[in-house]
Design a protein around this motif. Structure first.
Motif, short mmCIF file in Angstrom:
data_model
loop_
_atom_site.label_atom_id
_atom_site.label_comp_id
_atom_site.label_asym_id
_atom_site.label_seq_id
_atom_site.Cartn_x
_atom_site.Cartn_y
_atom_site.Cartn_z
N VAL A 22 1.26 -28.25 31.82
CA VAL A 22 2.02 -27.58 30.77
C VAL A 22 2.67 -26.32 31.34
O VAL A 22 2.00 -25.52 31.99
CB VAL A 22 1.10 -27.21 29.58
N ARG A 23 3.96 -26.13 31.07
CA ARG A 23 4.67 -24.94 31.54
C ARG A 23 5.09 -24.02 30.40
O ARG A 23 5.11 -22.80 30.58
CB ARG A 23 5.89 -25.35 32.38
N SER A 24 5.48 -24.59 29.25
CA SER A 24 5.85 -23.73 28.12
C SER A 24 5.23 -24.27 26.84
O SER A 24 4.98 -25.48 26.70
CB SER A 24 7.37 -23.62 27.98
N VAL A 25 4.97 -23.34 25.90
CA VAL A 25 4.21 -23.67 24.69
C VAL A 25 4.84 -22.97 23.48
O VAL A 25 5.28 -21.82 23.57
CB VAL A 25 2.73 -23.21 24.81
N LEU A 26 4.87 -23.69 22.37
CA LEU A 26 5.24 -23.10 21.08
C LEU A 26 4.19 -23.50 20.05
O LEU A 26 3.93 -24.69 19.88
CB LEU A 26 6.62 -23.60 20.63
N GLY B 218 10.55 -22.41 29.52
CA GLY B 218 11.65 -22.02 28.63
C GLY B 218 12.21 -23.15 27.79
O GLY B 218 13.39 -23.13 27.45
N ALA B 219 11.37 -24.10 27.41
CA ALA B 219 11.88 -25.28 26.69
C ALA B 219 12.19 -24.99 25.23
O ALA B 219 12.99 -25.70 24.62
CB ALA B 219 10.86 -26.42 26.79
N PHE B 220 11.57 -23.95 24.66
CA PHE B 220 11.69 -23.72 23.22
C PHE B 220 12.33 -22.36 22.95
O PHE B 220 11.73 -21.31 23.18
CB PHE B 220 10.31 -23.79 22.55
N SER B 221 13.57 -22.38 22.48
CA SER B 221 14.30 -21.14 22.22
C SER B 221 13.77 -20.48 20.95
O SER B 221 13.34 -21.16 20.01
CB SER B 221 15.79 -21.43 22.06
#
Length: 239
Positions: A115-119, A140-143
């Motif tokens: 996992v690299r990005s989390v929201l 940076g997948a989730f703006s």
């Protein structure tokens, strides 16, 4: 356009269907449908998790078993974005796990699963709370703008789904209780008939005898009646 970049037509359609309940619908199936919809419908999302909290008990669902282990591992560590979101009531975001400094033990665990990005989006759905997680294998997948619109849609759709689920559960509980009551009345009538046949008493007297014995042995009338009927059936089968 960026504010709606995380919401696709397919995602909107799939989230709307979560509120349509059937005989096999359960909280578990709604959570499973949610994680499937998010993973398939949110651009850049590699997997999703959902925690259903009620009365300090939690049910966890995930699009991948690794994410279920990540959520449960986070709870054991006592640190991470899901815990932060649940406690604060606000969204929690990790732009890049490799550069995150708030939760070092969680970061190590997330890195293990790629996992690299989390929201994380917490959603109040009284009497429960949902904690929805989205994960990506790229940073940076989730703006922030897209996360805001997605959170609004999740709050609306899941609020409807959970409210429908609660009402559905009440109906199923009432139906089960009614069925149990009818079954209990039937077996009591059978037991009364056996007593009447044996002693030649009236139906009222037979019921009073059942109630007297049940009070003496501190058992429910229906349970006592079921024992009498079962015993009679066993004896009849041996003849």
């Amino acid at each position: 356009m960026e504010s709606t970049a995380m919401i696709t037509p397919g995602l909107a359609r799939d989230l709307a269907t979560l509120g349509r309940l059937g005989e096999d619908t359960s909280t578990e199936s709604v959570l499973r449908g949610l994680t499937t919809a998010l993973t398939a419908g949110v651009p850049g999302c590699s997997g999703s998790s959902a925690e259903h909290w009620r009365d300090h008990r939690v049910m966890v669902s995930g699009s991948h078993s690794e994410l279920i282990m990540l959520v449960e591992g986070e709870r054991q560590l006592g640190e991470g974005p899901s815990i932060e979101a649940r406690q604060s009531g606000g969204r929690a975001t990790i732009t890049d796990v490799l550069e995150e400094t708030r939760w070092p033990r969680y970061d190590a665990l997330a890195t293990r699963w790629g996992v690299r990005s989390v929201l994380i989006v917490p959603i109040e759905a009284p009497p429960a709370m949902l904690v929805v997680g989205l994960y990506s294998v790229r940073p940076g997948a989730f703006s922030p703008q897209g996360a805001h619109s997605l959170a609004d849609m999740l709050t609306e759709q899941l609020g409807v789904a959970m409210a429908n689920m609660s009402e559905f559960d009440e109906v199923r509980t009432d139906a089960a209780q009614l069925q149990e009551a009818l079954a209990g009345r039937s077996v009591i009538d059978q037991a009364k008939g056996l007593i009447m046949q044996t002693s030649g008493c009236s139906a009222e007297a037979a019921f009073e005898e059942l109630r007297r014995i049940s009070q003496h042995h501190q058992v429910k009338v229906a349970d006592l009646a079921r024992l009498l009927v079962d015993e009679h059936q066993r004896k009849s089968a041996k003849r």
